[in-house]
Scaffold this active site. Sequence first.
Site, short mmCIF file in Angstrom:
data_model
loop_
_atom_site.label_atom_id
_atom_site.label_comp_id
_atom_site.label_asym_id
_atom_site.label_seq_id
_atom_site.Cartn_x
_atom_site.Cartn_y
_atom_site.Cartn_z
N THR A 206 0.81 -1.22 0.00
CA THR A 206 0.00 0.00 0.00
C THR A 206 0.84 1.27 0.00
O THR A 206 0.29 2.37 -0.13
CB THR A 206 -0.94 0.01 1.23
N HIS A 424 -17.98 -25.44 -17.27
CA HIS A 424 -17.74 -24.93 -15.92
C HIS A 424 -17.77 -23.40 -15.90
O HIS A 424 -18.47 -22.79 -15.07
CB HIS A 424 -16.37 -25.44 -15.44
N GLU A 425 -17.03 -22.76 -16.80
CA GLU A 425 -16.97 -21.31 -16.81
C GLU A 425 -18.29 -20.67 -17.22
O GLU A 425 -18.69 -19.65 -16.67
CB GLU A 425 -15.84 -20.84 -17.74
#
Length: 639
Positions: A206, A424-425
Amino acid sequence: MTNKNNNNRRIVSIHQILIWVAIFAVAVFLFNRPGAQTQTLDYSDFKQKVATGQVADLTVAPGVITGTFKDEAGKDVNFKTVRMEDPDLVKELSAKEIRYKAQADNSWVGNILFNVLWILLLIGLWWFVFIRPQRSDGKSAMNFARSKAKMQDPSKQTITFKDVAGVEEAKEELQDIIKFLKNPKRFQKLGGKLPKGVLLYGAPGTGKTLLAKAVAGEAGVAFFSASASEFVEMFVGVGAARVRDLFEQAKKNSPAIIFIDELDAVGRRRFAGIGGGHDEREQTLNQLLIELDGFESKQGIILMASTNRPDVLDPALIRPGRFDRHVAVPAPDLKGREEILKVHAKKVKLAPEVNLHTVAKGTPGFVGADLANVVNEAAILAARADKEAVDNTDMDEAVERVIAGPQKKSRIISEKEKKIIAAHEVGHTVVARLTNHSDPVHKVTIIPRGQALGYTLQLPLEDKFLTSKSEILDKICILLAGRAAEEIVFGEITSGASDDLNKATAYARKMIMELGMSQNIGPIALPGGEEGEVFLGRDLSRHRQYSEQLAQRIDAEISDTLQSAYARAKEIIQSRRAQFDELVARLLEKEVVEAPEIDEILGLKPQPTEESVGEISPKEPSSAPQPETAVPPQQAELF
C-alpha cells in the site's frame, strides 16, 4: 545490487584471509625448513671423534660447533655441539688435519630479525583482516555491533508527497510531523509535544515505506532506514547494541527520521507461545522501548515504523508515549487508484485512447504495488510488440496478467477437457448474470492463464464498504455454479471446482460464525481461529470457545447454506439450458466471449454502467468479506 556488492566484499575478504594464511604458512616453513637430520653430541663425544679423526668440515662459532662425522656404516652425519672453553681444541684439529672455519658472533642480529619479522607478519595480518575493511566500508568483523541502517542525505532525497497518491488521509495525518521538523519552535512555544513514534500499518504494497521516505523528503531532514530483521542476530545483545547505535547516529544528525520497516520482526508480544520467549528479539525490543522513553521531541528525532500485522505488536510498544500515532494506509479507492496510475504512468508513453479512469475501474482491490506492476507490464508488452505507445490492449492484458498470470499458449488441453472447462466457466457466467446482487460479468475465457485453465472475470462498478446477506448468498451460488454445470452436462464432477469450494465454504462460515447472518444460530460472533498465539500459528493454537452441540449446529447450518446455493445454481442453469449450451458452443469456438455477446445470447439487457448506478440498485456489486488470498478477491472466478 547492494546485496550483490556486499557478497562481493565478503568474497574478497575471504580471499585476503586465505592469501595471508598461505603467506604465514610459507614463512613458518622457510624459517623451520627441514633439512638433513642433525645429531646433537656431548662435548666429550665430540672430542673423542676428533681424536679418532671421524669429524670433518667443522664450523666453529662463538656458541656452537657444527660439522659432519662418519658413522659405523661410513655415512656422513650432521652434528652440532655446544662450544666449551677449550684452548687445546685448535691444536688437536690441526694435529689431525681436520679442516675448520671460524664464524663471527652475529647471532643476535638474526634473532632480532627473526622476532621482528613475526611481529610484522601478525600486524599485517591483523590490518588486512580487521582494520582495512573497517576503514573502507565500516563492516569489519569488529564492527558487528554497529547499526546497519542506511542514512540518506537530505540534499539527495527526491521523493516527496507528489510521488505518493491514493493515501490522502495518511498524508494529512503526517503533515504535523513535517511542520514540526521544519519549525519545532512553533510547537514548543505552546507547550505541545509531538508524538515520538508514528506507526504506519496496512496491507502489503500500500506504500508505507514510500510514505515514510516522502515525509523525510518534504521535511528535508536526514533519513535513517533499517529493516527490523537487521537487529536480530545469532549473538544475544547485538540487536540491542545496534538499536543504541542507531539512535546515537540520529542524535548526531538531528533533526532526523528513523524508519524501521516490518516492525513486527522485533516488536511481537514478549514471552508468547509454548516455547517461551526469544532472548535476542526481546532484548532488542526492550532496548527500543528504552530509547523511545529516553529522547525528547526537542531533540528533533521522529521514529517511524511500518507493519502488516499491528495486532501482534507488544502493547508496551504501541502505548501512548511511544508509538503514539497510528496511521492506517489502506488499499486505495477508485479515485486513489486513478491517481496512483497517473503517478506511475508519468514515465510511460501512453496512447491517446488510454483512459486511466477506466483502468482504475477494472482494478478493484489493487494496492499501489499492483498498479505499478500493471503499468510496468503494459509497457513491457508494448515494447515486446514494437509499438510506439502503450494502448488499451496492453493495459487490459497487463491487468489480467496481474490477476491470473500470463497466458499459457503452449499448454495442450484435450477436446474433452476443453468442453468440461467451457461448461464450468459458462456455469459461473450464467448464474452471475441471472442473480440480482452479483458483479457485472466482463468476459469469460477458456484460455489457460497462470494456474487457471479458464476464468470468468467480474468487475464491480464501484467500491463498497458494506455487504448484505443476499450478496454473500449470491456469491456462494456463483462459486458453486461451475460444479453444478459439470454435473448437469456430463453427469459427473471433476477436481476443477476445488478452489471454488474452498472460497464458498469460507464465505458460508464467515457469514454464520462472524457476521451473525444465520437465523438458526442467531446474531452471535464466534471465534473462527484468528485469535490464536501468533508464534504457534492460527491452526495449531485454534481453540473452540463454544459447546459441541453448538458446533454441530454450525456445521449443519454451513452444510445447508452450501447445499441450498448449489441447488439454486443448478435450477438457474437448467432454466436457461438452451442459452447455456449456445454460450458453451460459442466459447469453444472463440475461446473468449465478452459481455455484450453474453447478454445477446442470454437475451438480457446490457449490464449497468458506472453512470447508471444509483443509490439503491438490484445490481449492486458484491464486496463480500473475502477469505485470505494473495489475488485481489473481486476479480475473477478461476477454474
